[in-house]
Write an enzyme that holds these catalytic residues in place. Structure first.
Site, mmCIF file in Angstrom:
data_model
loop_
_atom_site.group_PDB
_atom_site.id
_atom_site.type_symbol
_atom_site.label_atom_id
_atom_site.label_comp_id
_atom_site.label_asym_id
_atom_site.label_seq_id
_atom_site.Cartn_x
_atom_site.Cartn_y
_atom_site.Cartn_z
ATOM 1 N N LYS A 92 0.861 -1.185 0.000
ATOM 2 C CA LYS A 92 0.000 0.000 0.000
ATOM 3 C C LYS A 92 0.888 1.223 0.000
ATOM 4 O O LYS A 92 1.798 1.346 0.818
ATOM 5 C CB LYS A 92 -0.883 0.002 1.273
ATOM 6 N N LYS A 116 5.340 3.506 8.439
ATOM 7 C CA LYS A 116 4.160 4.371 8.574
ATOM 8 C C LYS A 116 2.892 3.525 8.620
ATOM 9 O O LYS A 116 2.042 3.691 9.501
ATOM 10 C CB LYS A 116 4.114 5.323 7.371
ATOM 11 N N LYS A 128 5.430 1.693 -3.015
ATOM 12 C CA LYS A 128 5.345 3.035 -3.600
ATOM 13 C C LYS A 128 5.660 2.932 -5.079
ATOM 14 O O LYS A 128 6.344 2.002 -5.506
ATOM 15 C CB LYS A 128 6.382 3.950 -2.937
ATOM 16 N N ASP A 168 0.006 10.598 -4.770
ATOM 17 C CA ASP A 168 1.128 11.263 -4.097
ATOM 18 C C ASP A 168 1.375 12.520 -4.946
ATOM 19 O O ASP A 168 0.446 12.991 -5.628
ATOM 20 C CB ASP A 168 2.364 10.334 -4.043
ATOM 21 N N THR A 212 -4.519 13.684 4.778
ATOM 22 C CA THR A 212 -3.100 13.830 5.129
ATOM 23 C C THR A 212 -2.872 15.169 5.821
ATOM 24 O O THR A 212 -2.202 15.241 6.870
ATOM 25 C CB THR A 212 -2.210 13.703 3.890
ATOM 26 N N ASN A 243 -2.142 19.011 -2.413
ATOM 27 C CA ASN A 243 -3.186 18.330 -1.648
ATOM 28 C C ASN A 243 -2.938 18.410 -0.139
ATOM 29 O O ASN A 243 -3.824 18.811 0.628
ATOM 30 C CB ASN A 243 -3.290 16.867 -2.106
#
Ligand code: NDP
Ligand code: 2IT
Length: 448
Positions: A92, A116, A128, A168, A212, A243
């Site tokens: 993830k 994390k 990622k 991202d 986030t 974002n």
């Protein structure tokens, strides 16, 4: 071999095996430096090569992404997905589209993601991906064709139980929509949980967009509360204007603070009245322009292409742009101006030298793998809703996010103390707590 020598040997091997990947070396060093007390207490992890296995991704994918631009010319980009660790759940982590993307950057991000995700307490492994594609100035049609080509290769490696990307830098709701459409078309499956960060209305979760930024502010709030402080009346500087930054600004204002500056890669913006979020959203999200356009639209604001946003005096800084943006001299300037707390909304935005400056000055410092965990945690909530074919309200989802952030904060402090550091050593606490959860699962699952 003693524990320190073991850790040094692993780090030397990381550098030897991954030449030129400076950001990955940096991220690995930061975690490894925290692990000695955990390995001393758990010799079984050293004996079963947990650390050696953790620094080596389970799988690394690199692929060609050919696409045709609006002029009819063929463009070729490079795509990546690093599937780092799946001991706790499917890989993830987000996808980054930015010209600076390379294997070392994707690996640093994937490595951080393992710890994390473990810290959130949810069933998600670490991964990622991304591409060295520059979305700036590209038309909607070009973005769509790029996303379709990217997914035409990546789809075979994904699945709601295998690998679940999200956004991202350079990847938001629009890109997730195009990626999902292509996945659905190729596989002939409406597999909602294969991507998160989907727009609300067809599988997206409320609060994922905000998560986030909101989460980083919640984390800062928790840190401040341990010293009897809060955001009320505080001057805040946020870097970036994407974002994470936008929704950090929103939550700071909701808590009574005043964000006086933000930035993008062309410079920074100061508005002593407090950033007008509606105007900033209009500039960044609707018109997709530079922050300088805000200063053109509002007379009390000024834009500077020189210096950095950290030249602006503040009580609290939330770096929400990119890695290594806060240098030693920025940290020194922030400390000189009396900063109380720093929470990393971005991944690894502070250089190790900057972190040292904050630590020595007694500044509360929340590392990204803890402070920005709200995004991926809400992605996991999106996966839960998709699996149950359910959709929760904004309020319900936000209260779950707040609960996760309180949990991450508490876990950092209690683990730091339990392993011999002060409760304010959030870097150490986050690394050790994340490591222990993954190490336990890896040990139970055998040498794989
Ligand atoms: P966006 O693409 O929405 O925004 C990125 C912002 O950072 C933009 O203002 C951009 O400026 C600035 N920026 C990017 N690269 C650079 C650079 N090299 N130098 C200066 N400024 C730069 O991305 P996000 O807001 O999603 O991501 C920001 C950070 O937060 C990243 O570190 C990301 O890994 C991290 N993060 C994101 C999560 C999410 O859910 N989206 C979750 C957890 C962490 P410009 O427009 O000029 O490029
Ligand atoms: O860095 C991150 O945690 C993200 N970009 C979000 C990852 C996710 O899967 O939501």
């Amino acid at each position: 071999m003693n524990v320190s020598a073991h850790i040094e040997a692993v780090y030397a091997e990381v550098c030897r095996r991954n030449p030129g990947e400076a950001e990955f070396h940096q991220a690995a060093a930061e975690v490894l430096e925290s692990l000695a007390p955990a390995l001393e207490r758990h010799p079984e992890y050293a004996d079963t090569g947990i650390v050696e296995r953790l620094v080596e991704p389970e799988r690394q994918l690199i692929f060609r992404v050919p696409w045709v631009d609006d002029q009819g010319a063929v463009q070729v980009n490079r795509g990546f997905r690093v599937e780092f660790n799946s001991a706790l759940g499917p890989y993830k982590g987000g996808l980054r589209f930015h010209p600076s993307v390379n294997l070392g950057i994707v690996k640093f991000l994937g490595f951080e993601q393992i710890f994390k995700n473990a810290l959130t307490g949810m069933a998600i492994g670490g991964g990622k991906g991304g591409a060295d594609f520059d979305p700036k100035g590209r038309s909607d049609g070009e973005i769509m064709r790029f996303c379709q080509s990217f997914m035409t290769e990546l789809y075979r490696h994904l699945g709601e139980h295998t690998d679940v990307p999200a956004g991202d830098i350079g990847v938001g709701g629009r890109e997730i929509g195009y990626l999902f459409g292509q996945y659905r078309r190729i596989t002939n499956r409406y597999e909602s949980g294969v991507l998160t960060g989907k727009p609300v209305g067809w599988g997206g979760s409320h609060v994922r967009t905000e998560a986030t930024g909101y989460g980083a502010v919640y984390f800062a709030q928790e840190m401040l509360a341990t010293r009897g402080q809060n955001f009320e009346g505080r001057r805040v500087v946020v870097s970036g204007s994407g974002n994470v930054a936008l929704y950090a600004v929103e939550k700071v204002h909701a808590l009574g603070g005043r964000v006086v500056a933000c930035s993008d890669s062309s410079g920074y913006l100061v508005d002593e009245d407090g950033i007008d979020l509606e105007l900033l959203k209009q500039v960044k999200e609707v018109r997709r322009e530079r922050v300088s356009a805000y200063a053109e639209a509002k007379r009390t604001a000024r834009f500077s292409a020189r210096g950095t946003v950290y030249d602006v005096a503040c009580d609290i800084a939330l770096p929400c742009a990119t890695q290594n943006e806060v240098r030693c001299e920025d940290a020194v300037a922030l400390v000189k101006n009396g900063i109380l707390a720093v929470a990393e909304g971005a991944n690894m935005p502070c250089t190790p030298e900057a972190v040292r400056v904050f630590r020595e000055a007694g500044v509360l410092f929340g590392p990204g793998k803890a402070a920005n965990a709200g995004g991926v945690a809400t992605s996991a909530l999106e996966m839960q809703q998709n699996a149950a074919r359910d959709s929760w309200s904004f309020e319900q989802t936000e209260s779950r996010l707040a609960e996760v952030m309180r949990g991450v904060h508490a876990e950092c402090r209690t683990t730091a103390e339990a392993y011999g550091a002060g409760p304010e050593d959030y870097v150490f606490g986050a690394n050790v707590a994340g490591f222990l959860r993954v190490a336990r699962a890896m040990t139970a699952q055998g040498v794989i």
